[in-house]
Motif scaffolding. Structure first.
Motif, PDB file in Angstrom:
ATOM      1  N   ALA A  43       0.837  -1.212   0.000  1.00 14.59           N
ATOM      2  CA  ALA A  43       0.000   0.000   0.000  1.00 14.59           C
ATOM      3  C   ALA A  43       0.867   1.255   0.000  1.00 14.59           C
ATOM      4  CB  ALA A  43      -0.936  -0.007   1.203  1.00 14.59           C
ATOM      5  N   ALA A  44       1.963   1.224   0.758  1.00 17.08           N
ATOM      6  CA  ALA A  44       2.860   2.380   0.796  1.00 17.08           C
ATOM      7  C   ALA A  44       3.497   2.615  -0.568  1.00 17.08           C
ATOM      8  CB  ALA A  44       3.928   2.179   1.864  1.00 17.08           C
ATOM      9  N   LEU A  45       3.912   1.539  -1.225  1.00 16.93           N
ATOM     10  CA  LEU A  45       4.500   1.678  -2.562  1.00 16.93           C
ATOM     11  C   LEU A  45       3.484   2.238  -3.546  1.00 16.93           C
ATOM     12  CD1 LEU A  45       6.613  -1.604  -2.805  1.00 16.93           C
ATOM     13  CD2 LEU A  45       7.455   0.740  -2.603  1.00 16.93           C
ATOM     14  N   THR A  46       2.249   1.787  -3.445  1.00 13.66           N
ATOM     15  CA  THR A  46       1.194   2.302  -4.314  1.00 13.66           C
ATOM     16  C   THR A  46       1.005   3.799  -4.075  1.00 13.66           C
ATOM     17  OG1 THR A  46       0.083   0.162  -4.339  1.00 13.66           O
ATOM     18  CG2 THR A  46      -1.251   2.075  -4.923  1.00 13.66           C
ATOM     19  N   VAL A  48       3.249   5.937  -2.914  1.00 11.26           N
ATOM     20  CA  VAL A  48       4.425   6.655  -3.418  1.00 11.26           C
ATOM     21  C   VAL A  48       4.359   6.771  -4.937  1.00 11.26           C
ATOM     22  CG1 VAL A  48       6.935   6.495  -3.709  1.00 11.26           C
ATOM     23  CG2 VAL A  48       5.913   6.103  -1.470  1.00 11.26           C
ATOM     24  N   ASN A  49       3.980   5.686  -5.603  1.00 12.46           N
ATOM     25  CA  ASN A  49       3.869   5.734  -7.069  1.00 12.46           C
ATOM     26  C   ASN A  49       2.779   6.709  -7.497  1.00 12.46           C
ATOM     27  OD1 ASN A  49       5.932   3.896  -7.452  1.00 12.46           O
ATOM     28  ND2 ASN A  49       4.569   2.136  -7.486  1.00 12.46           N
ATOM     29  N   GLY A  50       1.680   6.741  -6.764  1.00 11.19           N
ATOM     30  CA  GLY A  50       0.616   7.698  -7.073  1.00 11.19           C
ATOM     31  C   GLY A  50       1.079   9.136  -6.901  1.00 11.19           C
ATOM     32  N   ALA A  52       4.154  10.188  -7.182  1.00  8.76           N
ATOM     33  CA  ALA A  52       5.079  10.486  -8.275  1.00  8.76           C
ATOM     34  C   ALA A  52       4.322  10.817  -9.555  1.00  8.76           C
ATOM     35  CB  ALA A  52       6.024   9.306  -8.496  1.00  8.76           C
ATOM     36  N   THR A  53       3.244  10.084  -9.812  1.00 11.44           N
ATOM     37  CA  THR A  53       2.422  10.355 -10.995  1.00 11.44           C
ATOM     38  C   THR A  53       1.789  11.736 -10.887  1.00 11.44           C
ATOM     39  OG1 THR A  53       1.980   8.005 -11.290  1.00 11.44           O
ATOM     40  CG2 THR A  53       0.447   9.528 -12.344  1.00 11.44           C
ATOM     41  N   ASP A  54       1.272  12.075  -9.700  1.00 13.62           N
ATOM     42  CA  ASP A  54       0.679  13.396  -9.491  1.00 13.62           C
ATOM     43  C   ASP A  54       1.709  14.504  -9.694  1.00 13.62           C
ATOM     44  OD1 ASP A  54      -1.695  12.143  -8.925  1.00 13.62           O
ATOM     45  OD2 ASP A  54      -1.584  12.457  -6.749  1.00 13.62           O
ATOM     46  N   ALA A  55       2.921  14.283  -9.200  1.00 15.40           N
ATOM     47  CA  ALA A  55       3.980  15.285  -9.344  1.00 15.40           C
ATOM     48  C   ALA A  55       4.329  15.488 -10.811  1.00 15.40           C
ATOM     49  CB  ALA A  55       5.215  14.859  -8.552  1.00 15.40           C
ATOM     50  N   ALA A  56       4.378  14.400 -11.577  1.00 10.95           N
ATOM     51  CA  ALA A  56       4.678  14.512 -13.007  1.00 10.95           C
ATOM     52  C   ALA A  56       3.580  15.297 -13.722  1.00 10.95           C
ATOM     53  CB  ALA A  56       4.839  13.125 -13.624  1.00 10.95           C
TER      54      ALA A  56
END
Length: 91
Positions: A43-46, A48-50, A52-56
């Motif tokens: 869940a934490a990795l999900t 973090v990936n979310g 990163a996507t938002d930041a992009a």
């Protein structure tokens, strides 16, 4: 972090099994704890990936706004230049 948690869980399992003689229950509890920890890690990795996507997406939006502002500035300059040319030709 995962290695530390697994080590602590293993030590706790051995200690409880030696004291209580309830090794099956302790082993099951340990397996449940490890499974919960894996789910939390996933869940934490999900998350973090979310993020990163938002930041992009935010970076892309910022770049688009910068480009739009530059285009508007260029348009203003072109209009000013055209007005200057009309004024110069009128004299």
């Amino acid at each position: 972090m995962k290695k530390i948690a697994l080590t602590i869980a293993a030590v706790a399992t051995l200690g409880l099994a030696a004291c209580n003689g309830a090794s099956d229950e302790v082993a099951n509890d340990t397996n449940t704890a490890v499974t919960d920890m894996d789910a939390t890690t996933d869940a934490a990795l999900t998350d973090v990936n979310g993020a990163a996507t938002d930041a992009a997406a935010m970076n892309a939006a910022d770049a688009a706004l910068d480009n739009a502002a530059a285009a508007a500035e260029n348009t203003v300059e072109a209009v000013e230049n055209a007005a200057d040319a009309v004024e110069a030709n009128a004299q």
